[in-house]
Design a protein around this motif. Structure first.
Motif, PDB file in Angstrom:
ATOM      1  N   ARG A 187     -14.446  33.112  -5.655  1.00 40.46           N
ATOM      2  CA  ARG A 187     -14.146  31.852  -4.978  1.00 40.46           C
ATOM      3  C   ARG A 187     -15.418  31.351  -4.299  1.00 40.46           C
ATOM      4  O   ARG A 187     -15.678  31.648  -3.133  1.00 40.46           O
ATOM      5  N   PRO A 188     -16.242  30.599  -5.018  1.00 40.02           N
ATOM      6  CA  PRO A 188     -17.470  30.073  -4.406  1.00 40.02           C
ATOM      7  C   PRO A 188     -17.151  29.268  -3.152  1.00 40.02           C
ATOM      8  O   PRO A 188     -16.172  28.513  -3.102  1.00 40.02           O
ATOM      9  N   ALA A 192     -22.953  26.555   2.140  1.00 37.07           N
ATOM     10  CA  ALA A 192     -23.605  27.804   2.522  1.00 37.07           C
ATOM     11  C   ALA A 192     -23.029  28.382   3.810  1.00 37.07           C
ATOM     12  O   ALA A 192     -22.944  29.600   3.976  1.00 37.07           O
ATOM     13  N   ASN A 193     -22.611  27.514   4.737  1.00 36.87           N
ATOM     14  CA  ASN A 193     -22.111  27.985   6.029  1.00 36.87           C
ATOM     15  C   ASN A 193     -20.592  27.979   6.128  1.00 36.87           C
ATOM     16  O   ASN A 193     -20.040  28.147   7.207  1.00 36.87           O
ATOM     17  N   SER A 194     -19.941  27.776   5.007  1.00 37.80           N
ATOM     18  CA  SER A 194     -18.482  27.671   5.018  1.00 37.80           C
ATOM     19  C   SER A 194     -17.821  29.028   4.785  1.00 37.80           C
ATOM     20  O   SER A 194     -18.398  29.922   4.170  1.00 37.80           O
ATOM     21  N   TYR A 195     -16.608  29.152   5.278  1.00 39.29           N
ATOM     22  CA  TYR A 195     -15.781  30.311   4.957  1.00 39.29           C
ATOM     23  C   TYR A 195     -14.473  29.834   4.338  1.00 39.29           C
ATOM     24  O   TYR A 195     -13.416  30.420   4.533  1.00 39.29           O
ATOM     25  N   ARG A 196     -14.591  28.733   3.574  1.00 44.36           N
ATOM     26  CA  ARG A 196     -13.476  28.179   2.830  1.00 44.36           C
ATOM     27  C   ARG A 196     -13.889  27.996   1.368  1.00 44.36           C
ATOM     28  O   ARG A 196     -15.055  27.768   1.071  1.00 44.36           O
ATOM     29  N   SER A 197     -12.888  28.086   0.486  1.00 43.18           N
ATOM     30  CA  SER A 197     -13.165  27.889  -0.934  1.00 43.18           C
ATOM     31  C   SER A 197     -12.783  26.480  -1.391  1.00 43.18           C
ATOM     32  O   SER A 197     -12.954  26.132  -2.558  1.00 43.18           O
ATOM     33  N   ARG A 198     -12.278  25.698  -0.450  1.00 38.85           N
ATOM     34  CA  ARG A 198     -11.895  24.325  -0.754  1.00 38.85           C
ATOM     35  C   ARG A 198     -12.014  23.505   0.522  1.00 38.85           C
ATOM     36  O   ARG A 198     -11.576  23.952   1.582  1.00 38.85           O
ATOM     37  N   GLU A 369      -8.812  33.052   0.069  1.00 37.66           N
ATOM     38  CA  GLU A 369      -9.098  32.406   1.351  1.00 37.66           C
ATOM     39  C   GLU A 369      -7.975  32.661   2.350  1.00 37.66           C
ATOM     40  O   GLU A 369      -8.215  32.963   3.523  1.00 37.66           O
ATOM     41  N   ALA A 370      -6.732  32.547   1.886  1.00 37.97           N
ATOM     42  CA  ALA A 370      -5.586  32.783   2.768  1.00 37.97           C
ATOM     43  C   ALA A 370      -5.583  34.220   3.273  1.00 37.97           C
ATOM     44  O   ALA A 370      -5.327  34.482   4.454  1.00 37.97           O
ATOM     45  N   ILE A 371      -5.870  35.171   2.391  1.00 44.71           N
ATOM     46  CA  ILE A 371      -5.884  36.584   2.792  1.00 44.71           C
ATOM     47  C   ILE A 371      -6.950  36.830   3.853  1.00 44.71           C
ATOM     48  O   ILE A 371      -6.705  37.494   4.872  1.00 44.71           O
ATOM     49  N   ASP A 543     -20.069  33.682  -2.174  1.00 47.03           N
ATOM     50  CA  ASP A 543     -18.686  33.708  -2.656  1.00 47.03           C
ATOM     51  C   ASP A 543     -17.779  34.306  -1.590  1.00 47.03           C
ATOM     52  O   ASP A 543     -18.056  35.378  -1.058  1.00 47.03           O
ATOM     53  N   LEU A 544     -16.690  33.600  -1.282  1.00 45.03           N
ATOM     54  CA  LEU A 544     -15.758  34.035  -0.246  1.00 45.03           C
ATOM     55  C   LEU A 544     -15.132  35.382  -0.576  1.00 45.03           C
ATOM     56  O   LEU A 544     -14.870  36.199   0.315  1.00 45.03           O
ATOM     57  N   THR A 545     -14.905  35.640  -1.838  1.00 37.35           N
ATOM     58  CA  THR A 545     -14.267  36.892  -2.234  1.00 37.35           C
ATOM     59  C   THR A 545     -15.132  38.095  -1.894  1.00 37.35           C
ATOM     60  O   THR A 545     -14.611  39.177  -1.595  1.00 37.35           O
ATOM     61  N   ASP A 546     -16.441  37.919  -1.904  1.00 40.28           N
ATOM     62  CA  ASP A 546     -17.331  39.031  -1.527  1.00 40.28           C
ATOM     63  C   ASP A 546     -17.161  39.364  -0.047  1.00 40.28           C
ATOM     64  O   ASP A 546     -17.194  40.540   0.339  1.00 40.28           O
ATOM     65  N   ASP A 547     -16.980  38.349   0.799  1.00 36.36           N
ATOM     66  CA  ASP A 547     -16.680  38.603   2.218  1.00 36.36           C
ATOM     67  C   ASP A 547     -15.373  39.372   2.348  1.00 36.36           C
ATOM     68  O   ASP A 547     -15.270  40.320   3.139  1.00 36.36           O
ATOM     69  N   LEU A 548     -14.377  38.955   1.589  1.00 38.07           N
ATOM     70  CA  LEU A 548     -13.072  39.605   1.653  1.00 38.07           C
ATOM     71  C   LEU A 548     -13.169  41.056   1.196  1.00 38.07           C
ATOM     72  O   LEU A 548     -12.593  41.954   1.834  1.00 38.07           O
TER      73      LEU A 548
END
Length: 632
Positions: A187-188, A192-198, A369-371, A543-548
């Motif tokens: 989920r890109p 760069a500073n966002s923690y959202r995928s949309r 993102e929700a998780i 990618d947000l999924t990498d943070d997750l």
């Protein structure tokens, strides 16, 4: 007769429409459905001078089988109703329309005030819609219905969001272990500073159109908060189960706050009851234990609590059958059964073994993102309660050290406009997820004295801003309640079991006499710490999924399971929105009402203070803070 149109019903409305159409089309007139609809009919129009006492179930049942589209018109209260145009096998039927309308705008559907002009206005709208359908044009009542004011003749068109729980056209799949399996996808991030995928701008065209309508919407009202220090907005979520509930959005823009309030409301809507799948497992824990979450790991009430007079909850009985839903365990890496009463917070309302709230519920532009944001909420509330119960002398932060102008402007505005100094504290627990306690202290006589809020985020500055937005958005409401309930608030100081509602927790600490209970934070003896000293820099992912995945690995190392129940419904998925409930057994669940605190079985409140260096040996239950928490 080779009729192409059937008019079914009796009364003035039916007579008028039939008379107007008779010279234009081959029309068959029927008083009811006792005789068959001719096979040549392309459209059925069902007309009544009042709303049928049994609704339109019979019509739906008959016409769903024939496959013939149909349009209804009737009079209700001082209104004429036209639509929706129902196409069999397509979600969004007359029952969906009535469910939405009765929920958003309840009233006496049988009280009809007719006027000849109003009936003709309703009839002309019906005729225009009939001609559009028969000519192959798209009707305005596709997914919509007209409401005509029979007195003023004004008419308005209202969207009908299909109801997944509809008895006629709802087709929820059975809950299953296979469908609960979660495979994380890339989920890109939106920036760069966002923690959202949309981005919220991407959702803007759909949120108001699909969900807000005073007559038929999931939300039936919106309002702006013009008194709070920052731009606040709210939407009203009507519910037969829970009553009206206002959900809020807080930002620096009223437009963005309105959209955020809608998203918050959709999260609540999905969390109340299963709306995306049908619960099918009803069994005892002992019979499903090998594939189920052990309820004793999420925090129960003590024997003393369960024994209280009029306590509405019963001790957990592993032999008692209950409803179960499927979730996914990221530690076990397999589906897991979760009590429905823990996965949805109105399930078992007023009964069951614990009261569960919205803790861990989150909405996102993707499942991942929700998780992530569900985990952050569980973490935030656990950290707050851990700090409170163990009275941890957590470090006070220097806001200037964050090097963030927006954060400083927020603090300046709260002092200048609202009369509060805000102190920030680092309450991060052993999981390392930045968690901030924000404490607002009044500098003006007569104001509510202290207000506490919390935030958690992978970016500690955003965690701080989130906590500040939370307390700033409630200042005016709490001040009004505080002034109106002075005697009750003073009684709560001496009797903690009078703290029953969510706002009671915050109101109690509006009393100057209650400030001493927060001296473990406000003793003033500790030096300020910088953000850099307190928070480690994290790896930056695009990618947000990498943070997750990083967070999931942290909890795996801590031997804490991470369970996700997908609460998404067709209502949210139509716009790519996913809703989840995150459960992390062992972490402290937020509760409201001092008599409902859940600590039994949760050893971390006794042990983690040692791990963090705040205590030399594990605490005992008797050492925990006995007072109601001040969480907002």
């Amino acid at each position: 007769m080779n009729a192409i149109l059937s008019v079914v019903g009796e009364g003035l409305l039916a007579d008028y429409v039939y008379g107007e159409l008779l010279d234009r089309y081959e029309v068959v007139r029927q008083s009811d459905f006792t005789s068959e609809i001719p096979k040549s009919v392309k459209l059925v129009v069902v007309l009544h001078d009042d709303w049928p006492s049994s609704g339109y179930f019979e019509v739906e049942e008959i016409l769903q089988q024939t496959g013939i589209p149909w349009l209804r018109g009737f009079l209700s209260r001082d209104e004429g109703i036209v639509g929706p145009l129902v196409r069999p096998s397509i979600p969004g039927c007359s029952q969906c329309a009535d469910n939405r309308r009765f929920t958003a705008s309840p009233g006496d559907m049988q009280c009809v005030s007719t006027s000849p002009s109003g009936i003709r206005q309703t009839a002309h709208l019906l005729i225009a819609e009939i001609e559009r359908v028969l000519q192959g044009s798209r009707a305005y009542t596709e997914e919509h219905m007209y409401i005509v004011n029979l007195l003023t003749l004004n008419n308005s068109l209202h969207f009908i969001l299909p109801d997944p729980l509809c008895e006629v056209c709802g087709s929820l799949p059975d809950d299953s272990s296979a469908a609960s399996t979660i495979s994380l996808k890339p989920r890109p991030k939106t920036s760069a500073n966002s923690y959202r995928s949309r981005s919220i701008d991407d959702l803007k065209p759909h949120l108001v159109k699909d969900y807000i309508d005073s007559q038929t919407g999931v939300f039936n009202a919106k309002m702006l908060d013009l008194e709070s220090p920052f731009a606040g907005a709210g939407v009203n979520l009507p519910s037969f189960l829970m009553g009206d509930e206002v959900t809020g959005g807080r930002s620096f823009s009223y437009a963005e706050s309105e959209l955020t309030a809608i998203l918050e409301g959709l999260e609540r809507h999905c969390g109340i009851t299963p709306r995306g799948k049908r619960t099918v497992i009803y069994d005892s824990f002992n019979r499903v234990a090998d594939q189920a979450l052990d309820p004793s790991t999420v925090g129960l009430y003590s024997k003393k609590q369960y024994a209280q007079p009029d306590f509405t909850f019963e001790p957990f009985d592993p032999d008692l059958p209950i409803d179960w839903v499927w979730g996914y365990s990221f530690v076990r890496q397999c589906p897991i059964l979760v009590p429905e009463s823990l996965a949805y917070y109105s399930s078992g309302f007023g009964s069951g073994f614990v009261q569960e709230g919205s803790n861990g519920c989150a909405l996102g532009g993707s499942l991942e993102e929700a998780i992530l944001h569900g985990i952050l909420e569980v973490t935030e509330r656990d950290a707050f309660l851990m700090t409170w119960y163990a009275q941890l002398p957590i470090p006070r932060l220097d806001p200037y050290s964050a090097n963030d102008h927006e954060l400083l402007l927020m603090l300046y505005r709260l002092r200048a406009v609202a009369g509060y100094d805000v102190h920030l504290f680092n309450m991060t627990m052993e999981n390392g997820i930045p968690s901030i306690w924000a404490l607002a202290k009044s500098v003006c006589p007569g104001k509510i004295n202290l207000i506490c809020a919390a935030g958690a985020h992978l970016d500690p500055v955003r965690a701080a801003k989130s906590a500040i937005h939370e307390l700033a958005g409630r200042l005016v409401f709490l001040q009004e309640r505080f002034e109106a309930s002075q005697e009750h608030v003073k009684q709560m100081l001496d009797d903690p079991f009078l703290v029953l509602q969510m706002e009671d927790h915050a109101l109690l600490y509006g009393l100057p006499q209650a400030e001493e209970r927060l001296h473990f934070l406000l003793d003033g003896q500790r030096p300020l710490r910088t953000f850099d000293e307190e928070f480690k820099r994290r790896a930056h992912h695009a990618d947000l999924t990498d943070d997750l995945k990083d967070i999931i690995e942290v909890f795996r190392r801590l031997n804490l399971d991470l369970i996700v129940v997908d609460q998404s419904s067709p209502e949210t998925l139509r716009n790519g929105l996913h809703c989840v409930k995150v459960l992390i057994p062992g972490m402290l669940p937020m509760t409201f009402g001092h008599h409902l605190q859940r600590l039994t079985g949760l050893k971390r409140v006794l042990q983690v203070p040692v791990e963090l260096g705040y205590a030399k040996k594990p605490l005992k239950i008797g050492q925990l803070n006995p007072h109601p928490h001040p969480f907002l």
